[in-house]
Design a protein around this motif. Structure first.
Motif, PDB file in Angstrom:
ATOM      1  N   UNK A 182     -17.228  43.223  39.447  1.00 44.16           N
ATOM      2  CA  UNK A 182     -17.685  41.838  39.308  1.00 44.16           C
ATOM      3  C   UNK A 182     -16.584  40.956  38.727  1.00 44.16           C
ATOM      4  N   UNK A 183     -15.956  41.417  37.656  1.00 40.76           N
ATOM      5  CA  UNK A 183     -14.887  40.623  37.054  1.00 40.76           C
ATOM      6  C   UNK A 183     -14.638  41.024  35.609  1.00 40.76           C
ATOM      7  N   UNK A 184     -13.593  40.437  35.040  1.00 39.00           N
ATOM      8  CA  UNK A 184     -13.231  40.696  33.649  1.00 39.00           C
ATOM      9  C   UNK A 184     -13.678  39.506  32.807  1.00 39.00           C
ATOM     10  N   UNK A 185     -14.531  39.757  31.846  1.00 36.63           N
ATOM     11  CA  UNK A 185     -15.008  38.699  30.953  1.00 36.63           C
ATOM     12  C   UNK A 185     -13.979  38.353  29.891  1.00 36.63           C
ATOM     13  N   UNK A 186     -13.265  39.386  29.443  1.00 41.14           N
ATOM     14  CA  UNK A 186     -12.321  39.168  28.352  1.00 41.14           C
ATOM     15  C   UNK A 186     -11.234  40.229  28.380  1.00 41.14           C
ATOM     16  N   UNK A 187     -10.014  39.818  28.097  1.00 43.00           N
ATOM     17  CA  UNK A 187      -8.898  40.750  27.943  1.00 43.00           C
ATOM     18  C   UNK A 187      -7.991  40.185  26.863  1.00 43.00           C
ATOM     19  N   UNK A 188      -7.787  40.962  25.825  1.00 39.67           N
ATOM     20  CA  UNK A 188      -6.921  40.486  24.755  1.00 39.67           C
ATOM     21  C   UNK A 188      -6.071  41.618  24.197  1.00 39.67           C
ATOM     22  N   UNK A 189      -4.897  41.254  23.749  1.00 43.16           N
ATOM     23  CA  UNK A 189      -3.973  42.237  23.195  1.00 43.16           C
ATOM     24  C   UNK A 189      -4.414  42.574  21.776  1.00 43.16           C
ATOM     25  N   UNK A 190      -4.702  43.840  21.569  1.00 41.09           N
ATOM     26  CA  UNK A 190      -5.139  44.309  20.258  1.00 41.09           C
ATOM     27  C   UNK A 190      -3.929  44.504  19.338  1.00 41.09           C
ATOM     28  N   UNK A 191      -2.885  45.115  19.896  1.00 44.38           N
ATOM     29  CA  UNK A 191      -1.652  45.293  19.141  1.00 44.38           C
ATOM     30  C   UNK A 191      -0.507  45.593  20.101  1.00 44.38           C
ATOM     31  N   UNK A 192       0.703  45.374  19.627  1.00 41.51           N
ATOM     32  CA  UNK A 192       1.892  45.768  20.390  1.00 41.51           C
ATOM     33  C   UNK A 192       2.929  46.258  19.392  1.00 41.51           C
ATOM     34  N   UNK A 193       3.548  47.367  19.727  1.00 38.63           N
ATOM     35  CA  UNK A 193       4.560  47.903  18.822  1.00 38.63           C
ATOM     36  C   UNK A 193       5.607  48.681  19.607  1.00 38.63           C
ATOM     37  N   UNK A 194       6.792  48.698  19.039  1.00 42.14           N
ATOM     38  CA  UNK A 194       7.905  49.388  19.659  1.00 42.14           C
ATOM     39  C   UNK A 194       8.238  50.619  18.828  1.00 42.14           C
ATOM     40  N   UNK A 195       8.243  51.779  19.486  1.00 44.49           N
ATOM     41  CA  UNK A 195       8.610  53.029  18.837  1.00 44.49           C
ATOM     42  C   UNK A 195       9.871  53.534  19.516  1.00 44.49           C
ATOM     43  N   UNK A 196      10.988  53.384  18.835  1.00 43.95           N
ATOM     44  CA  UNK A 196      12.259  53.708  19.471  1.00 43.95           C
ATOM     45  C   UNK A 196      12.507  52.759  20.621  1.00 43.95           C
ATOM     46  N   UNK A 197      12.673  53.306  21.797  1.00 44.63           N
ATOM     47  CA  UNK A 197      12.885  52.472  22.984  1.00 44.63           C
ATOM     48  C   UNK A 197      11.583  52.169  23.732  1.00 44.63           C
ATOM     49  N   UNK A 198      10.479  52.740  23.259  1.00 40.63           N
ATOM     50  CA  UNK A 198       9.207  52.600  23.964  1.00 40.63           C
ATOM     51  C   UNK A 198       8.394  51.448  23.380  1.00 40.63           C
ATOM     52  N   UNK A 199       8.000  50.525  24.257  1.00 39.17           N
ATOM     53  CA  UNK A 199       7.153  49.402  23.859  1.00 39.17           C
ATOM     54  C   UNK A 199       5.730  49.682  24.339  1.00 39.17           C
ATOM     55  N   UNK A 200       4.787  49.744  23.407  1.00 37.79           N
ATOM     56  CA  UNK A 200       3.378  49.987  23.732  1.00 37.79           C
ATOM     57  C   UNK A 200       2.563  48.723  23.479  1.00 37.79           C
ATOM     58  N   UNK A 201       1.698  48.404  24.432  1.00 35.14           N
ATOM     59  CA  UNK A 201       0.813  47.245  24.296  1.00 35.14           C
ATOM     60  C   UNK A 201      -0.619  47.727  24.514  1.00 35.14           C
ATOM     61  N   UNK A 202      -1.460  47.544  23.482  1.00 39.29           N
ATOM     62  CA  UNK A 202      -2.859  47.954  23.554  1.00 39.29           C
ATOM     63  C   UNK A 202      -3.726  46.749  23.901  1.00 39.29           C
ATOM     64  N   UNK A 203      -4.549  46.903  24.944  1.00 41.14           N
ATOM     65  CA  UNK A 203      -5.363  45.789  25.445  1.00 41.14           C
ATOM     66  C   UNK A 203      -6.842  46.160  25.427  1.00 41.14           C
ATOM     67  N   UNK A 204      -7.654  45.276  24.858  1.00 38.67           N
ATOM     68  CA  UNK A 204      -9.115  45.423  24.911  1.00 38.67           C
ATOM     69  C   UNK A 204      -9.647  44.669  26.124  1.00 38.67           C
ATOM     70  N   UNK A 205     -10.424  45.367  26.955  1.00 41.65           N
ATOM     71  CA  UNK A 205     -11.039  44.756  28.135  1.00 41.65           C
ATOM     72  C   UNK A 205     -12.561  44.764  27.989  1.00 41.65           C
ATOM     73  N   UNK A 206     -13.183  43.665  28.405  1.00 47.57           N
ATOM     74  CA  UNK A 206     -14.631  43.636  28.619  1.00 47.57           C
ATOM     75  C   UNK A 206     -14.830  43.204  30.064  1.00 47.57           C
ATOM     76  N   UNK A 207     -15.448  44.063  30.848  1.00 54.27           N
ATOM     77  CA  UNK A 207     -15.594  43.786  32.280  1.00 54.27           C
ATOM     78  C   UNK A 207     -17.023  44.063  32.725  1.00 54.27           C
ATOM     79  N   UNK A 208     -17.342  43.588  33.917  1.00 50.75           N
ATOM     80  CA  UNK A 208     -18.658  43.834  34.495  1.00 50.75           C
ATOM     81  C   UNK A 208     -18.500  44.492  35.858  1.00 50.75           C
ATOM     82  N   UNK A 209     -19.257  45.567  36.064  1.00 50.62           N
ATOM     83  CA  UNK A 209     -19.226  46.283  37.340  1.00 50.62           C
ATOM     84  C   UNK A 209     -20.638  46.697  37.712  1.00 50.62           C
ATOM     85  N   UNK A 210     -20.815  46.952  38.992  1.00 51.43           N
ATOM     86  CA  UNK A 210     -22.027  47.624  39.456  1.00 51.43           C
ATOM     87  C   UNK A 210     -21.557  48.985  39.938  1.00 51.43           C
TER      88      UNK A 210
END
Length: 198
Positions: free
Chosen positions: A125-153
């Motif tokens: 159906x669609x995504x109601x909300x998407x927001x970045x919870x946190x982002x951090x760099x560990x060494x050369x690796x960049x991680x981005x954590x995203x919270x999604x709220x979506x609707x599906x059938x």
């Protein structure tokens, strides 16, 4: 005589209700696992995530970079969900968006579903909300954590098309937390899903 008029009224109301249902279904559409892949959206997801990856590193993940990253992440989210719902029993479009561990988990789940003789029908159906919870760099690796709220059938059926789980007529709200990752030293600009948090 009055009874016959009442029956006619009931029939007319049923016809009107049926017409409205069909019109809504036609306007809103119905996308199930049988409709195949969506290569254009997949290409858009890859393009957006690649571009946003460069901007994040250049702009130090400022507000604008985060906004553009989320646009790509939303498309990636839908691509992965719908690809898992397709009934060719393999991950195709979404494969470049998944790291090896997540891909193997998805692949194993599909094999298990196939072994049971089940198939899925998913209408995104669609995504109601998407927001970045946190982002951090560990060494050369960049991680981005995203919270999604979506609707599906969604529903799963067996070989006889009997419903095993879910409801083909009910919209379900889902809450997901996904972690996307990228090696900042790699020449490959792709972001990949590396974890699904519960």
């Amino acid at each position: 005589m009055n009874y016959s008029f009442q029956y006619i009224d009931i029939i007319l109301l049923a016809m009107i209700a049926g017409f409205i249902f069909l019109r809504l279904r036609g306007i809103l559409g119905k996308k199930t696992g049988f409709e195949g892949k969506s290569p254009s959206k997949f290409k858009e997801a890859i393009k957006n995530i690649n571009v946003e990856g460069s901007k994040i590193l250049k702009n130090n993940f400022d507000h604008e970079a985060q906004k553009e990253f989320l646009n790509g992440a939303k498309i990636a989210y839908e691509t992965i969900i719908t690809d898992f719902g397709d009934n060719d029993n393999k991950i195709t479009n979404a494969k470049p968006l998944l790291d090896k561990k997540i891909y193997e988990q998805f692949d194993e789940a599909l094999k298990e579903r196939t072994k049971r003789g089940h198939f899925a029908e998913i209408t995104f159906i669609g995504i109601n909300k998407a927001e970045i919870k946190e982002h951090k760099k560990i060494g050369n690796i960049l991680n981005v954590t995203v919270d999604f709220i979506a609707e599906v059938i969604t529903c799963v059926k067996d070989k006889e098309k009997k419903i095993v789980s879910g409801d083909p007529e009910k919209i379900k709200k889902i809450f997901d937390t996904w972690v996307f990752s990228r090696d900042t030293t790699s020449s490959n600009p792709n972001w990949q899903l590396v974890n699904i948090l519960t």
